[in-house]
Design a protein around this motif. Structure first.
Motif, PDB file in Angstrom:
ATOM      1  N   VAL A  21       0.819  -1.214   0.000  1.00 46.32           N
ATOM      2  CA  VAL A  21       0.000   0.000   0.000  1.00 46.32           C
ATOM      3  C   VAL A  21       0.855   1.269   0.000  1.00 46.32           C
ATOM      4  O   VAL A  21       0.561   2.225  -0.727  1.00 46.32           O
ATOM      5  N   ILE A  22       1.915   1.294   0.804  1.00 45.89           N
ATOM      6  CA  ILE A  22       2.746   2.511   0.915  1.00 45.89           C
ATOM      7  C   ILE A  22       3.342   2.909  -0.436  1.00 45.89           C
ATOM      8  O   ILE A  22       3.192   4.067  -0.862  1.00 45.89           O
ATOM      9  N   PRO A  23       4.024   1.994  -1.163  1.00 45.88           N
ATOM     10  CA  PRO A  23       4.530   2.395  -2.482  1.00 45.88           C
ATOM     11  C   PRO A  23       3.427   2.829  -3.436  1.00 45.88           C
ATOM     12  O   PRO A  23       3.592   3.790  -4.195  1.00 45.88           O
ATOM     13  N   LEU A  24       2.280   2.129  -3.398  1.00 47.60           N
ATOM     14  CA  LEU A  24       1.180   2.472  -4.303  1.00 47.60           C
ATOM     15  C   LEU A  24       0.737   3.922  -4.100  1.00 47.60           C
ATOM     16  O   LEU A  24       0.566   4.664  -5.080  1.00 47.60           O
ATOM     17  N   ILE A  25       0.553   4.329  -2.848  1.00 47.23           N
ATOM     18  CA  ILE A  25       0.120   5.716  -2.572  1.00 47.23           C
ATOM     19  C   ILE A  25       1.179   6.715  -3.037  1.00 47.23           C
ATOM     20  O   ILE A  25       0.857   7.759  -3.616  1.00 47.23           O
ATOM     21  N   HIS A  26       2.441   6.394  -2.781  1.00 45.17           N
ATOM     22  CA  HIS A  26       3.528   7.270  -3.252  1.00 45.17           C
ATOM     23  C   HIS A  26       3.467   7.449  -4.773  1.00 45.17           C
ATOM     24  O   HIS A  26       3.575   8.576  -5.285  1.00 45.17           O
ATOM     25  N   PHE A  27       3.283   6.347  -5.494  1.00 46.90           N
ATOM     26  CA  PHE A  27       3.339   6.395  -6.961  1.00 46.90           C
ATOM     27  C   PHE A  27       2.173   7.171  -7.560  1.00 46.90           C
ATOM     28  O   PHE A  27       2.365   7.948  -8.497  1.00 46.90           O
ATOM     29  N   VAL A  28       0.959   6.961  -7.044  1.00 45.13           N
ATOM     30  CA  VAL A  28      -0.195   7.669  -7.619  1.00 45.13           C
ATOM     31  C   VAL A  28      -0.256   9.121  -7.159  1.00 45.13           C
ATOM     32  O   VAL A  28      -1.057   9.904  -7.673  1.00 45.13           O
ATOM     33  N   SER A  29       0.610   9.501  -6.213  1.00 50.74           N
ATOM     34  CA  SER A  29       0.683  10.897  -5.750  1.00 50.74           C
ATOM     35  C   SER A  29       1.764  11.681  -6.495  1.00 50.74           C
ATOM     36  O   SER A  29       1.856  12.911  -6.353  1.00 50.74           O
ATOM     37  N   ASP A  30       2.594  10.982  -7.272  1.00 44.84           N
ATOM     38  CA  ASP A  30       3.756  11.582  -7.924  1.00 44.84           C
ATOM     39  C   ASP A  30       3.337  12.372  -9.177  1.00 44.84           C
ATOM     40  O   ASP A  30       3.020  11.788 -10.217  1.00 44.84           O
ATOM     41  N   LYS A  31       3.362  13.695  -9.092  1.00 41.54           N
ATOM     42  CA  LYS A  31       2.935  14.544 -10.205  1.00 41.54           C
ATOM     43  C   LYS A  31       3.875  14.445 -11.405  1.00 41.54           C
ATOM     44  O   LYS A  31       3.454  14.618 -12.548  1.00 41.54           O
ATOM     45  N   ASP A  32       5.158  14.177 -11.138  1.00 43.91           N
ATOM     46  CA  ASP A  32       6.123  14.058 -12.238  1.00 43.91           C
ATOM     47  C   ASP A  32       5.780  12.892 -13.151  1.00 43.91           C
ATOM     48  O   ASP A  32       5.923  12.986 -14.378  1.00 43.91           O
ATOM     49  N   LYS A  33       5.363  11.784 -12.572  1.00 46.82           N
ATOM     50  CA  LYS A  33       5.098  10.565 -13.344  1.00 46.82           C
ATOM     51  C   LYS A  33       3.624  10.438 -13.761  1.00 46.82           C
ATOM     52  O   LYS A  33       3.322   9.934 -14.833  1.00 46.82           O
ATOM     53  N   MET A  34       2.729  10.876 -12.884  1.00 47.63           N
ATOM     54  CA  MET A  34       1.290  10.706 -13.143  1.00 47.63           C
ATOM     55  C   MET A  34       0.666  11.923 -13.831  1.00 47.63           C
ATOM     56  O   MET A  34      -0.448  11.847 -14.343  1.00 47.63           O
ATOM     57  N   GLY A  35       1.384  13.057 -13.823  1.00 48.51           N
ATOM     58  CA  GLY A  35       0.877  14.261 -14.470  1.00 48.51           C
ATOM     59  C   GLY A  35      -0.447  14.724 -13.876  1.00 48.51           C
ATOM     60  O   GLY A  35      -0.609  14.790 -12.654  1.00 48.51           O
ATOM     61  N   ARG A  36      -1.409  14.995 -14.733  1.00 48.64           N
ATOM     62  CA  ARG A  36      -2.720  15.483 -14.280  1.00 48.64           C
ATOM     63  C   ARG A  36      -3.527  14.396 -13.558  1.00 48.64           C
ATOM     64  O   ARG A  36      -4.557  14.698 -12.952  1.00 48.64           O
ATOM     65  N   PHE A  37      -3.070  13.158 -13.627  1.00 56.01           N
ATOM     66  CA  PHE A  37      -3.798  12.047 -13.001  1.00 56.01           C
ATOM     67  C   PHE A  37      -3.276  11.700 -11.607  1.00 56.01           C
ATOM     68  O   PHE A  37      -3.730  10.733 -10.996  1.00 56.01           O
ATOM     69  N   ALA A  38      -2.318  12.484 -11.128  1.00 61.93           N
ATOM     70  CA  ALA A  38      -1.876  12.302  -9.734  1.00 61.93           C
ATOM     71  C   ALA A  38      -3.051  12.618  -8.814  1.00 61.93           C
ATOM     72  O   ALA A  38      -3.823  13.546  -9.076  1.00 61.93           O
ATOM     73  N   ILE A  39      -3.210  11.840  -7.754  1.00 62.65           N
ATOM     74  CA  ILE A  39      -4.375  12.037  -6.878  1.00 62.65           C
ATOM     75  C   ILE A  39      -4.265  13.372  -6.143  1.00 62.65           C
ATOM     76  O   ILE A  39      -3.181  13.814  -5.774  1.00 62.65           O
ATOM     77  N   LYS A  40      -5.424  13.990  -5.947  1.00 60.63           N
ATOM     78  CA  LYS A  40      -5.479  15.294  -5.275  1.00 60.63           C
ATOM     79  C   LYS A  40      -5.326  15.140  -3.759  1.00 60.63           C
ATOM     80  O   LYS A  40      -5.436  14.039  -3.219  1.00 60.63           O
ATOM     81  N   LEU A  41      -5.088  16.275  -3.091  1.00 59.16           N
ATOM     82  CA  LEU A  41      -4.789  16.269  -1.652  1.00 59.16           C
ATOM     83  C   LEU A  41      -5.844  15.556  -0.797  1.00 59.16           C
ATOM     84  O   LEU A  41      -5.479  14.737   0.048  1.00 59.16           O
ATOM     85  N   PRO A  42      -7.167  15.811  -0.982  1.00 61.42           N
ATOM     86  CA  PRO A  42      -8.149  15.106  -0.129  1.00 61.42           C
ATOM     87  C   PRO A  42      -8.057  13.592  -0.239  1.00 61.42           C
ATOM     88  O   PRO A  42      -8.086  12.881   0.775  1.00 61.42           O
ATOM     89  N   LEU A  43      -7.917  13.079  -1.480  1.00 63.85           N
ATOM     90  CA  LEU A  43      -7.809  11.632  -1.686  1.00 63.85           C
ATOM     91  C   LEU A  43      -6.488  11.097  -1.130  1.00 63.85           C
ATOM     92  O   LEU A  43      -6.417   9.987  -0.595  1.00 63.85           O
ATOM     93  N   LYS A  44      -5.454  11.923  -1.240  1.00 62.16           N
ATOM     94  CA  LYS A  44      -4.149  11.543  -0.697  1.00 62.16           C
ATOM     95  C   LYS A  44      -4.226  11.372   0.827  1.00 62.16           C
ATOM     96  O   LYS A  44      -3.709  10.404   1.387  1.00 62.16           O
ATOM     97  N   ILE A  45      -4.902  12.319   1.482  1.00 63.48           N
ATOM     98  CA  ILE A  45      -5.052  12.260   2.950  1.00 63.48           C
ATOM     99  C   ILE A  45      -5.834  11.008   3.357  1.00 63.48           C
ATOM    100  O   ILE A  45      -5.449  10.276   4.265  1.00 63.48           O
ATOM    101  N   ILE A  46      -6.951  10.751   2.647  1.00 65.84           N
ATOM    102  CA  ILE A  46      -7.772   9.557   2.953  1.00 65.84           C
ATOM    103  C   ILE A  46      -6.952   8.281   2.755  1.00 65.84           C
ATOM    104  O   ILE A  46      -7.005   7.357   3.577  1.00 65.84           O
ATOM    105  N   SER A  47      -6.170   8.241   1.679  1.00 66.78           N
ATOM    106  CA  SER A  47      -5.353   7.057   1.383  1.00 66.78           C
ATOM    107  C   SER A  47      -4.330   6.792   2.480  1.00 66.78           C
ATOM    108  O   SER A  47      -4.149   5.644   2.914  1.00 66.78           O
ATOM    109  N   TRP A  48      -3.683   7.860   2.951  1.00 69.67           N
ATOM    110  CA  TRP A  48      -2.694   7.694   4.025  1.00 69.67           C
ATOM    111  C   TRP A  48      -3.374   7.312   5.342  1.00 69.67           C
ATOM    112  O   TRP A  48      -2.802   6.534   6.123  1.00 69.67           O
ATOM    113  N   ILE A  49      -4.578   7.826   5.583  1.00 72.83           N
ATOM    114  CA  ILE A  49      -5.311   7.426   6.800  1.00 72.83           C
ATOM    115  C   ILE A  49      -5.601   5.930   6.767  1.00 72.83           C
ATOM    116  O   ILE A  49      -5.417   5.222   7.770  1.00 72.83           O
TER     117      ILE A  49
END
Length: 467
Positions: free
Chosen positions: A379-407
């Motif tokens: 789970v930890i690497p997955l959240i890091h990867f989908v949060s990475d704006k450099d690699k995911m571009g406009r599809f990087a998850i936004k802050l609210p979803l990022k917070i929920i994912s880390w919770i």
């Protein structure tokens, strides 16, 4: 070697049909292959244990696990669609080699634990239905290696149809059993209020989470979405993410209802009758006959065989994805299946031979707790990867979803640390266990925690060095 995930079926399904309903349906399927992992025999053991011991009190754990599963599987699908890489390949690309070897080891442990549950469930189902000796059933389970080879010849769509048919059999069996059991709906609704009666309930709750949110499914989903041929423009990728989310939502909610049905069945029959110590699937089978008549146990055994058989297909695919993604090592699917099966069969045969059939339920629940303990490392690497704006571009998850994912991630890790702490306290207080074993256990636990912190911090450190 090709870096394509599941090369034989990679981009084998066209998603650009002119008819809208056909275009939507072309995206549906991967989540059903993922969902069978949420219906494997290990789930049955934890659901029956939870229902018979605590009635409807742990239904909220199933619901929470399902919400976690939908979120994490959606993130996994997003990674596969946008990056065109599965989770194992992304880990290999991002983390240093020594970390990847350890992550690969943990992924293989998770797959072996899943396979152990499948082998045992299949063997128990055969024993209940045909009276086949449990050890012979375990060996017989190795023969289903051939099933995957047959299914792969027909393509991914036929494989998805086969799995959906098995899921329908499981769901249909429990629908009839629920009708026979006549649960109290008011009491069922009370089970959605969060409560943990005692430490044993925590152990089973963590087992339920481990059985529901399975680490190998995160690897699997990120690869399966790549069986769809998707254009690389923004609108096409956005559409693919949306339809795959719907696919996950429907498939995993169906899995939730089946798991809830198993727990409710156990609560409305065993717990209500004062049978709080149902010792595994064998006892459940016998008691269902006494409480609900001759049809219920037959349906139970048929559903159990269907569960083990469907899970075996996805377990093999996950093993292939993990090995190829981390090691860039390609193995014949039949050989890979046989190797995975042997890793599950040997401990199963040894434990059954030494401790007898009564040890099977403990093995099933332990396999699910073991799965839960591996979750953080996926789970930890997955959240890091989908949060990475450099690699995911406009599809990087936004802050609210990022917070929920880390919770969600923190909840999983804290529950597991609590479980390990409680178990180690029991070990350290046991005078029969030698000091050397206690020291080794402590060192291993500290090592795992340190590695977990490394996985969390490494991407942030790497990003800060770039800046």
């Amino acid at each position: 070697m090709s870096k394509k995930s599941l090369q034989e079926v990679h981009e084998s399904i066209n998603t650009e049909n002119p008819k809208k309903w056909k275009r939507i349906l072309s995206f549906f399927g991967p989540a059903y292959l993922v969902a069978v992992g949420y219906l494997d025999p290990g789930n049955w053991a934890t659901d029956i244990a939870g229902g018979s011991k605590f009635g409807y009190a742990l239904i909220w754990v199933l619901l929470m696990s399902n919400i976690m599963a939908v979120l994490l599987q959606a993130l996994s699908a997003r990674l596969g669609i946008v990056r065109g890489l599965d989770l194992a390949q992304t880990n290999r690309e991002y983390y240093p080699k020594w970390m990847n070897y350890i992550l690969y080891g943990f992924a293989e442990i998770a797959i072996a634990a899943t396979d152990l549950a499948e082998v045992l469930g299949m063997a128990i189902g055969l024993q209940l239905l045909f009276g086949l000796d449990l050890i012979w059933g375990v060996w017989f389970a190795a023969l289903d290696t051939l099933l995957l080879l047959v299914l792969q010849r027909f393509g991914i769509r036929k494989m998805e149809a086969f799995i959906i048919a098995l899921v329908a059999i499981i769901g249909g069996c429990f629908l009839v059993e629920m009708f026979l059991a006549k649960p109290n709906i008011i009491e069922v609704s009370k089970g959605f209020k969060p409560t943990l009666p005692n430490t044993e309930a925590l152990y089973i709750a963590i087992g339920i989470i481990g059985a529901t949110v399975m680490p190998h499914n995160l690897y699997l989903h990120s690869a399966l979405v790549q069986t769809r041929k998707i254009k690389r423009d923004y609108e096409s990728l956005k559409r693919a993410i949306k339809y795959n989310f719907y696919d996950s939502l429907i498939a995993l909610n169906l899995a939730f209802f089946v798991n809830a049905a198993i727990l409710v069945l156990a609560a409305s029959t065993f717990y209500s009758a004062g049978l709080h110590d149902i010792d595994g699937l064998h006892d459940a089978y016998k008691m269902l006959s006494n409480l609900l008549g001759p049809l219920a146990p037959v349906l139970f055994a048929i559903a159990l065989i269907a569960s083990g058989q469907s899970s075996t297909v996805t377990g093999t695919l996950a093993g292939q994805i993990v090995m190829e993604g981390y090691l860039h090592f390609r193995m014949n699917p039949a050989l890979r299946r046989l190797l995975t099966r042997i890793l599950a069969i040997i401990p199963a045969v040894m434990v059954i031979s030494i401790l007898g059939d009564s040890s099977v339920n403990e093995m099933l629940i332990f396999s699910q707790v073991l799965l839960s303990m591996q979750l953080g490392f996926a789970v930890i690497p997955l959240i890091h990867f989908v949060s990475d704006k450099d690699k995911m571009g406009r599809f990087a998850i936004k802050l609210p979803l990022k917070i929920i994912s880390w919770i969600v991630c923190i909840i999983i890790i804290i529950l597991n640390i609590k479980l390990i702490y409680d178990e180690e306290i029991n070990v350290y207080s046991n005078k029969d266990i030698s000091l050397s074993v206690k020291i080794i256990l402590g060192v291993v636990s500290i090592g795992i925690l340190l590695f977990l912190f490394n996985i969390v911090l490494y991407p942030w450190i790497k990003r800060s060095h770039k800046n």
